[in-house]
Design a protein around this motif. Structure first.
Motif, short mmCIF file in Angstrom:
data_model
loop_
_atom_site.label_atom_id
_atom_site.label_comp_id
_atom_site.label_asym_id
_atom_site.label_seq_id
_atom_site.Cartn_x
_atom_site.Cartn_y
_atom_site.Cartn_z
N GLY A 249 35.03 6.55 17.95
CA GLY A 249 35.69 6.81 16.24
C GLY A 249 34.52 6.70 15.48
N MET A 250 33.85 5.38 15.59
CA MET A 250 33.03 5.41 14.58
C MET A 250 31.74 5.58 15.22
SD MET A 250 33.61 2.60 11.99
CE MET A 250 32.64 2.00 10.70
N ILE A 251 30.77 6.26 15.60
CA ILE A 251 30.02 6.47 15.54
C ILE A 251 30.32 8.57 15.67
CG2 ILE A 251 28.49 7.73 17.73
CD1 ILE A 251 28.83 5.58 18.91
N LEU B 120 26.79 15.08 5.51
CA LEU B 120 27.40 15.65 4.12
C LEU B 120 27.19 14.33 2.52
CD1 LEU B 120 29.57 17.59 4.28
CD2 LEU B 120 31.09 15.45 5.04
N MET C 292 35.59 -1.65 16.72
CA MET C 292 34.97 -0.90 16.23
C MET C 292 33.27 -0.63 16.71
SD MET C 292 35.13 -0.56 11.77
CE MET C 292 33.66 -1.10 11.47
N MET D 58 32.34 9.62 13.37
CA MET D 58 32.66 9.24 11.74
C MET D 58 31.49 9.03 11.33
SD MET D 58 35.14 7.05 9.32
CE MET D 58 33.33 5.87 8.97
N TYR D 59 30.44 8.03 11.82
CA TYR D 59 29.07 8.26 10.98
C TYR D 59 28.21 9.34 11.09
CZ TYR D 59 24.64 6.91 10.11
OH TYR D 59 22.97 6.91 9.82
N MET D 60 28.78 10.17 12.67
CA MET D 60 27.97 11.39 12.58
C MET D 60 28.58 13.11 11.79
SD MET D 60 25.35 11.26 14.72
CE MET D 60 24.91 10.85 16.12
N LYS D 61 29.78 12.74 11.70
CA LYS D 61 30.27 13.44 10.74
C LYS D 61 29.71 13.74 9.52
CE LYS D 61 34.66 13.32 11.27
NZ LYS D 61 36.11 13.18 10.90
N TYR D 62 29.65 12.05 9.03
CA TYR D 62 29.16 11.84 7.43
C TYR D 62 28.73 11.37 6.70
CZ TYR D 62 34.17 12.54 6.95
OH TYR D 62 35.79 12.58 7.41
N ASP D 63 27.28 11.28 7.60
CA ASP D 63 25.46 11.49 7.46
C ASP D 63 25.59 11.75 6.57
OD1 ASP D 63 24.05 8.91 7.16
OD2 ASP D 63 22.50 10.31 8.48
N MET E 166 37.72 3.30 19.22
CA MET E 166 37.43 2.92 18.22
C MET E 166 36.01 2.85 18.00
SD MET E 166 38.61 2.02 15.26
CE MET E 166 40.83 1.37 15.39
#
Lengths: 422, 422, 422
Positions: free
Chosen positions: A18-20, A29, A8, A22-27, A15
């Motif tokens: 993916g973590m980066i 929001l 991760m 995901m961080y970008m996507k949800y930060d 992975m």
């Protein structure tokens, strides 16, 4: 699973990427929401009420989902940590249907970090109570005046805001909003005339009062709008035989003019600390007056061109109104317990009082009656996501000479509510 | 990007702080949803059906989006890992509109970790099928009885639950729910009378049967409610010339009394393992009986005070009913393949049978006809997010003496469905 | 907080497990949305318009929330990084209500990685403009033709797609969709007949043209559907006294036949790079022709069986139509600035022109009038989440002999829009 986590934080693996991602996507929001189920008892079946709407004709108690809101915010900041863009989607879902509430976008200029431009459906920048979310409010509902004059609070429009965003700006205590709006808000699906409402507000944010543990805030607001007169039948107050009465004006030239919707208001909030962990004593006051155009039987701004059942245009009634509310909010030695006392009045027609209403030939109606409401409530904050509220509304109307309104109506309401939020 | 990740786990950087904050934001939040598109063929155009609603008058096949649900849950736990608060927002979106489904909050006491209080819109705590989500169910629809007696399953109210949450509690197999509800659920926007429904359920959670590879669960439920009689016209079953018929009671004293809505039910589920990776054999049964108040042409609980087209109050019909379902569910040597066989009946009026219905003067209507349904289905679980379902409903009604209902109606339905969930 | 993060990457702690679980939960989930508030001015009050719908009778300017979309996607991949399942939920919320848009699931076969099966509510696989999201489009609205022939773009149905997903597949430039649909899309809550529409499309994805900095894409589409004729009154074009006119056919045998809905289309897109950071020059063209069944006063596909106000069945009108659009899109030396020029026409009845419409006895109506629209717009891309759009629609109708349509209508519209997306 240990391998999983090593993956991760390893950027060369899927992975890690993916973590980066995901961080970008949800930060940027943010999800939030609240649910307000309640049980209510009214003093009589079919009570007319502004404590969550009228009771059904044959019922004096009910479970309702007063509000069910889910909201998505998206916010982006630049490298100086200054906001660039923000937008919000908020739905309201209850047993009465699903509708939008806030649906707007805000664009921030980043040269001065002073101005922003908002477009969409958002709360009118008028007054304090209209802009205070029910999730934060200590009473179940806004006052009768706020509900009648600005139903659902929001309107479609565009607004420019002045609000310094740099921490060291000398005018950081100041917020100025100026906007143009359709006028009908969420009470109709589109604007029925070409006339727009202008709304402005200047607010001072909470400022500590020197040498005290208290802070003060306040503001002044103006709504300068109106609606086109499609009918020639315009009613304004005058006197007949020395008594207040609606005057009939049927000049053909009335058609096409703009009937006034002019509100002027001022509000102040004073918050005094009771000491560490003991909460606050708070006072809030707001006063509004102005001229409102509506129809014979209501003082609510029409959402559509008002017509009779047979299709004829309804006469328009222009009334001078005023109204106010006063809050006293007191933590009970703990931030978990709170008491609230509220007084509000709304006088839809300041030129007619008591027994004048109902006098033959005056043309006054139940819509001209002044109401005073005293509310008393207790709140228990179980945790940051849940509060319980027990609140009693003691509603008093003027005694008039209108049938059915000669005495105080049996329309007091007890509300027991759970308020969930995240 | 390596630097990015080092930043990510460094709490002194903005990124590290952002990571913590994001974790906090999203850990308690859970999104889920399902979509159920389907193609259906009926035996005749305009078939009346409980397999997803009646077919349009001129159509015997259709694509529909049977359900489109998106749900947000928020859950918080304390340091002992015991739940403190939970709330849920669920929307249903289809070509027929957008509505709420579950919208409720649950407050857990953490002293005994035994009780919780729920408020809002949630499934009535009655029976097994009503509380089994369509995402988990092996058949496309609930039985006719469940659909008629508890349309949309949910109701507005408040409920206290007893359910031990500590793993070592001796009563951990037990769940008891007791609640009060408006009664009309999502069939109307508000309660039309002041009378509330009380619902209670005692359930035994799945328990292993000693010496076997099977487990058993079950429960008993009661709904004790009613609706106010606004009309004096009350119809109950009696006999005329030795034949069952509705008796006319027009006493003025009927007005204001509470007409019964009394349901009593028991259910049992038996699940037998077929061995590792081979799935299960399952049997489920539920039986309901009671007294139901509705109108001449339906046995569904009214959502509003029932009136004729001309505004006169409709007479109320009080009927004794019973009904049941039986499931046999069998994995076909693999957890990917499953067959299901279901039999259900609903007898809306146990005091009238076959040719009695339609006898002159008896006042019986199509709403009094018993229906039996045999359903047979095959399910393919493509992966954890998708299953395919092919299901045939073979619906049989009693032969009556009513025109149009003398023979079995052509109302069998074939359903081909994809069920997505996450 | 440092300890917090060490816990976070330690899989033996609750926190570490939570982190894995959160990653699993959110990795497959994607949220997106857009909001499009706008202010519009029309050339006259009550202008009939396809630039966001007709203006209210007494209004020539308005704020509207043209679209407010929030969407949740769920996607799973297998170990070969090939998609297994995808599904989408999209809501539209505006002041006009809350409705679904895309609600579908897609199942991918993973043996060949070529085919997928979609079911639910999704955009009809026809043409280019119908499938281009408003979030990406350079104009505020689709052309008049697209809006009339395929209102809300989407329909309920099932579709098989051929689209190679392996990077090295020789047919990777190809996409073929074939599906069956109800026909009425979101204009009604269910299909009113048993006839389904078949739609197919073959598309070539953008391909670099050798030796140039440009790429080309395109496709051909066919919609082969229809609706059942419930009325015997069928109108098709013929000639009366050498002039085009609707012929009356009242054969009883018309009832039950299928009236045509046949569209044939081709589209091409050409995109030329202007050099690094300077954006693109783009040309797009699409042409449609076919036969459309509707009623006297509209050429929009009926959502329900068309009846008069008194309940009698309306005659069906079958017309040959054609239409097209042409786009010229030009970045202005920067990817932040863009100009767009669009021309489109829709001729709902290719057999009647100009003054023929309105000739006595021909039975032609305003629905038979051809409209040409020239649109010119400027776009400013403030950042990846926000663009501003100013757009003018110059709409011209044929001069006919119909009262009210003898000259060009005053129905040009100026649109000022903010488009937020995430």
């Amino acid at each position: 699973r240990a391998q999983f986590l090593m993956d991760m934080i390893d950027t060369t693996t899927e992975m890690g990427k993916g973590m980066i991602s995901m961080y970008m996507k949800y930060d940027a929001l943010r999800f939030s929401g609240y649910i307000q189920p309640q049980f209510q008892m009214a003093q009589s079946r079919g009570a007319q009420s502004y404590a969550g709407g009228n009771f059904p004709a044959a019922s004096d108690n009910r479970f309702t989902l007063r509000r069910g809101r889910i909201r998505v915010d998206y916010e982006r900041y630049n490298k100086q940590d200054m906001p660039v863009v923000q937008f919000a989607f908020q739905f309201d879902g209850t047993e009465r249907g699903v509708n939008i509430r806030d649906f707007y976008g805000r664009f921030f200029e980043t040269k001065f970090n002073l101005f922003s431009l908002v477009g969409g459906m958002f709360a009118r920048p008028f007054g304090y109570e209209v802009n205070l979310s029910s999730a934060d409010r200590e009473t179940p509902e806004r006052g009768r005046m706020s509900q009648i004059l600005m139903r659902t609070e929001r309107d479609l429009g565009a607004m420019v805001s002045f609000e310094p965003r740099r921490k060291d700006h000398p005018l950081r205590f100041l917020k100025i909003d100026v906007g143009a709006f359709n006028g009908q808000g969420l009470t109709a699906t589109t604007d029925f005339d070409s006339h727009k409402d202008f709304i402005g507000r200047i607010a001072i944010k909470p400022r500590k009062i020197k040498g005290t543990k208290s802070q003060l805030s306040g503001g002044v607001s103006v709504l300068y709008g109106g609606m086109q007169q499609f009918t020639k039948q315009i009613r304004t107050m005058g006197t007949t035989d020395g008594k207040p009465a609606f005057m009939i004006d049927s000049s053909v030239s009335n058609v096409g003019k703009i009937a006034p919707r002019h509100y002027y208001g001022a509000d102040v909030q004073w918050k005094i600390s009771n000491g560490e962990g003991k909460g606050f004593t708070q006072f809030r006051a707001e006063y509004l007056r102005g001229r409102q155009t509506a129809t014979a039987l209501t003082t609510e701004t029409p959402g559509v061109i008002p017509v009779e059942a047979d299709g004829r245009l309804q006469p328009l009634y222009i009334r001078n109104f005023d109204g106010a509310y006063l809050y006293y909010i007191q933590n009970l030695g703990s931030i978990k317990h709170q008491a609230v006392l509220k007084y509000d009045w709304y006088d839809p027609n300041t030129k007619a009082k008591g027994k004048d209403i109902g006098a033959p030939g005056a043309g006054l109606t139940p819509a001209d009656i002044r109401y005073n409401t005293v509310g008393i409530g207790y709140l228990y904050y179980a945790n940051e996501h849940l509060k319980f509220m027990v609140y009693y509304d003691w509603v008093t109307n003027e005694s008039t000479d209108l049938d059915g309104y000669k005495d105080d109506l049996k329309d007091n309401v007890l509300t027991c509510r759970m308020q969930y939020r995240f």
